[in-house]
Scaffold this motif. Structure first.
Motif, PDB file in Angstrom:
ATOM      1  N   GLU A 119      77.174  56.369   2.371  1.00 46.09           N
ATOM      2  CA  GLU A 119      77.077  57.692   2.990  1.00 46.09           C
ATOM      3  C   GLU A 119      77.398  57.572   4.469  1.00 46.09           C
ATOM      4  OE1 GLU A 119      73.943  61.474   3.176  1.00 46.09           O
ATOM      5  OE2 GLU A 119      73.471  59.671   2.012  1.00 46.09           O
ATOM      6  N   GLY A 120      78.105  58.565   5.009  1.00 42.46           N
ATOM      7  CA  GLY A 120      78.443  58.527   6.428  1.00 42.46           C
ATOM      8  C   GLY A 120      79.366  59.655   6.821  1.00 42.46           C
ATOM      9  N   GLY A 121      80.214  59.392   7.807  1.00 35.67           N
ATOM     10  CA  GLY A 121      81.132  60.405   8.317  1.00 35.67           C
ATOM     11  C   GLY A 121      82.490  59.805   8.599  1.00 35.67           C
ATOM     12  N   VAL A 122      83.521  60.661   8.563  1.00 42.62           N
ATOM     13  CA  VAL A 122      84.894  60.213   8.757  1.00 42.62           C
ATOM     14  C   VAL A 122      85.619  61.155   9.716  1.00 42.62           C
ATOM     15  CG1 VAL A 122      87.050  59.595   7.615  1.00 42.62           C
ATOM     16  CG2 VAL A 122      84.903  59.385   6.367  1.00 42.62           C
ATOM     17  N   ASP A 123      86.316  60.559  10.653  1.00 41.33           N
ATOM     18  CA  ASP A 123      87.186  61.299  11.573  1.00 41.33           C
ATOM     19  C   ASP A 123      88.619  61.112  11.066  1.00 41.33           C
ATOM     20  OD1 ASP A 123      88.828  62.181  13.596  1.00 41.33           O
ATOM     21  OD2 ASP A 123      87.779  61.140  15.203  1.00 41.33           O
ATOM     22  N   PHE A 124      89.113  62.093  10.322  1.00 45.80           N
ATOM     23  CA  PHE A 124      90.439  61.974   9.718  1.00 45.80           C
ATOM     24  C   PHE A 124      91.555  62.075  10.761  1.00 45.80           C
ATOM     25  CE2 PHE A 124      87.839  63.223   6.098  1.00 45.80           C
ATOM     26  CZ  PHE A 124      88.278  62.338   5.130  1.00 45.80           C
ATOM     27  N   ARG A 125      91.290  62.738  11.850  1.00 42.73           N
ATOM     28  CA  ARG A 125      92.327  62.893  12.874  1.00 42.73           C
ATOM     29  C   ARG A 125      92.567  61.585  13.614  1.00 42.73           C
ATOM     30  NH1 ARG A 125      90.705  67.674  15.422  1.00 42.73           N
ATOM     31  NH2 ARG A 125      91.914  68.779  13.847  1.00 42.73           N
ATOM     32  N   ASN A 126      91.478  60.898  13.969  1.00 41.47           N
ATOM     33  CA  ASN A 126      91.598  59.632  14.699  1.00 41.47           C
ATOM     34  C   ASN A 126      91.520  58.409  13.788  1.00 41.47           C
ATOM     35  OD1 ASN A 126      91.723  60.532  17.578  1.00 41.47           O
ATOM     36  ND2 ASN A 126      89.781  61.495  17.022  1.00 41.47           N
ATOM     37  N   ARG A 127      91.416  58.637  12.478  1.00 43.65           N
ATOM     38  CA  ARG A 127      91.442  57.558  11.488  1.00 43.65           C
ATOM     39  C   ARG A 127      90.309  56.560  11.687  1.00 43.65           C
ATOM     40  NH1 ARG A 127      94.797  60.362   8.226  1.00 43.65           N
ATOM     41  NH2 ARG A 127      96.622  61.054   9.369  1.00 43.65           N
ATOM     42  N   MET A 128      89.082  57.081  11.830  1.00 52.20           N
ATOM     43  CA  MET A 128      87.918  56.226  12.010  1.00 52.20           C
ATOM     44  C   MET A 128      86.753  56.784  11.206  1.00 52.20           C
ATOM     45  SD  MET A 128      88.156  55.589  16.135  1.00 52.20           S
ATOM     46  CE  MET A 128      87.317  54.015  16.154  1.00 52.20           C
ATOM     47  N   GLY A 129      85.797  55.917  10.889  1.00 53.13           N
ATOM     48  CA  GLY A 129      84.632  56.389  10.152  1.00 53.13           C
ATOM     49  C   GLY A 129      83.511  55.372  10.160  1.00 53.13           C
TER      50      GLY A 129
END
Length: 278
Positions: free
Chosen positions: A84-94
Motif C-alpha cells: 500500500e502506498g502512493g504513486v506520482d505518475f507524472r514524475n515517475r516515483m512512488g
C-alpha cells in the motif's frame, strides 16, 4: 506535489539481491479511446487503443494512492504479498509498504518492507538478509531479469500501467462497478517487448530487461478504466521460473487521484553496500 531526491548512487548490493516475492514463497514452503462514459455499456470503437492510452491518462492526472496484491503459487502452495502506498505518475516515483505473509506456523515472517520506486531503481528498507535495519538496499531495475515486475513482491504500479502499452487482442467485457465507481472492463494480453518500445523513459529499461528475462513476452491481463480513461484496477498473470515454475497473479488498485505523494530518497551514507545473504 513535492518530490525530493537525495543522494542517489548505484550500489553493488543490488546485484546480489534476491526476489522478495520468491523468498517469501521459499519461507512459507519451508491512444484516447477510453474517454467515453463508463455508464454507457456500448463497446468502444477500439478497445486496444483505450487500454494503451491508460498510462498517459494517469500521467495527466498526476498521482494516486495504490494497493497491490501479488499471489504466488508453486508446488501446491499459495501465498499473497500485499502493499500500500502512493504513486506520482507524472514524475515517475512512488512509495509502497510491502507486507510479507506469515510463515506456515502463523508467525510473522518479516517486518514490512518500505520500497521507494524511482526511474531505473528500487530502494528497499528492512530488507533483511543480513542488511542492517537502518540501511537501504538500492537495486538497478534494468539489471533484474524480471525488471521488478515480480522481484519487489509488488509490481511497480508505474510498470503495471506501462505494460498496457503493449496491449493486443483486447476485448471489451462490459461495464461493472469498482468501489462505487462504474468502470469498463477489458481483457486481453500484453507483449512486454512491445510495451518496452513505447514505454516512458523511467520504465523503459526495466521493461526491456523483463522482455529478455521472462520465458514468454505474452502476459494476460484484466484492466478496468473509469469514465475518464484512467486505470482503476489491473491484474497481470505472469509465469516466472525460479527453482521451478511460479505462477504469479499481480493486482494493482488505484484510487484517491490527485493525492500528493512525497518521495524522499536516502542519502548515500544510508545505502548498504555490503554482501546480502541469500
Amino acid at each position: 506535489m513535492v518530490v525530493h531526491q537525495q543522494g542517489q548512487r548505484r550500489g553493488r548490493a543490488g546485484e546480489a539481491v534476491l526476489a522478495v516475492g520468491v523468498a517469501a514463497v521459499v519461507a512459507v514452503t519451508s491512444g484516447c479511446g477510453g474517454s467515453a462514459a463508463a455508464g454507457d455499456d456500448r463497446p468502444p470503437a477500439d478497445p486496444a487503443a483505450a487500454v494503451r492510452a491508460a498510462p498517459d491518462r494517469l500521467a495527466a492526472t498526476g498521482s494516486a494512492q495504490a494497493r497491490t496484491a501479488m499471489e504466488m503459487a508453486t508446488g501446491g502452495t499459495r501465498v499473497t504479498i500485499r502493499g500500500e502506498g502512493g504513486v506520482d505518475f507524472r514524475n515517475r516515483m512512488g512509495q509502497l509498504l510491502v507486507m510479507l505473509p506469515a510463515d506456515a506456523a502463523g508467525k510473522e515472517a518479516h517486518q514490512p518492507i518500505t520500497e521507494l520506486l524511482v526511474p531505473g531503481a528500487l530502494y528497499m528498507k528492512n530488507r533483511g538478509a543480513g542488511v542492517p535495519a537502518d540501511k537501504w538496499v538500492r537495486v538497478d531495475t534494468a539489471t533484474l531479469a524480471d525488471g521488478n515486475l515480480v522481484t519487489g513482491g509488488a509490481t511497480d504500479p508505474l510498470a503495471a500501467a506501462e505494460l498496457l502499452r503493449g496491449a493486443q487482442d483486447v476485448r471489451y467485457v462490459g461495464v461493472t462497478e469498482l468501489a462505487g465507481t462504474k468502470v469498463r472492463h477489458y481483457q486481453g494480453t500484453t507483449d512486454i517487448g512491445r510495451a518496452a518500445k513505447t514505454a516512458s523513459p523511467g520504465v523503459k529499461g526495466a521493461l526491456e530487461a523483463a522482455a529478455k528475462g521472462f520465458t514468454t513476452d505474452t502476459v494476460p491481463f484484466d484492466a478496468y478504466l473509469d469514465e475518464e480513461g484512467r486505470l482503476r484496477k489491473v491484474r497481470h498473470r505472469f509465469s516466472w521460473v525460479n527453482n521451478g515454475v511460479i505462477d504469479v497473479s499481480s493486482t494493482t488498485l488505484l484510487y484517491g487521484f490527485g493525492t500528493p505523494v512525497t518521495v524522499v530518497l536516502p542519502a548515500s551514507r544510508d545505502i548498504y553496500a555490503g554482501k546480502i545473504a541469500g
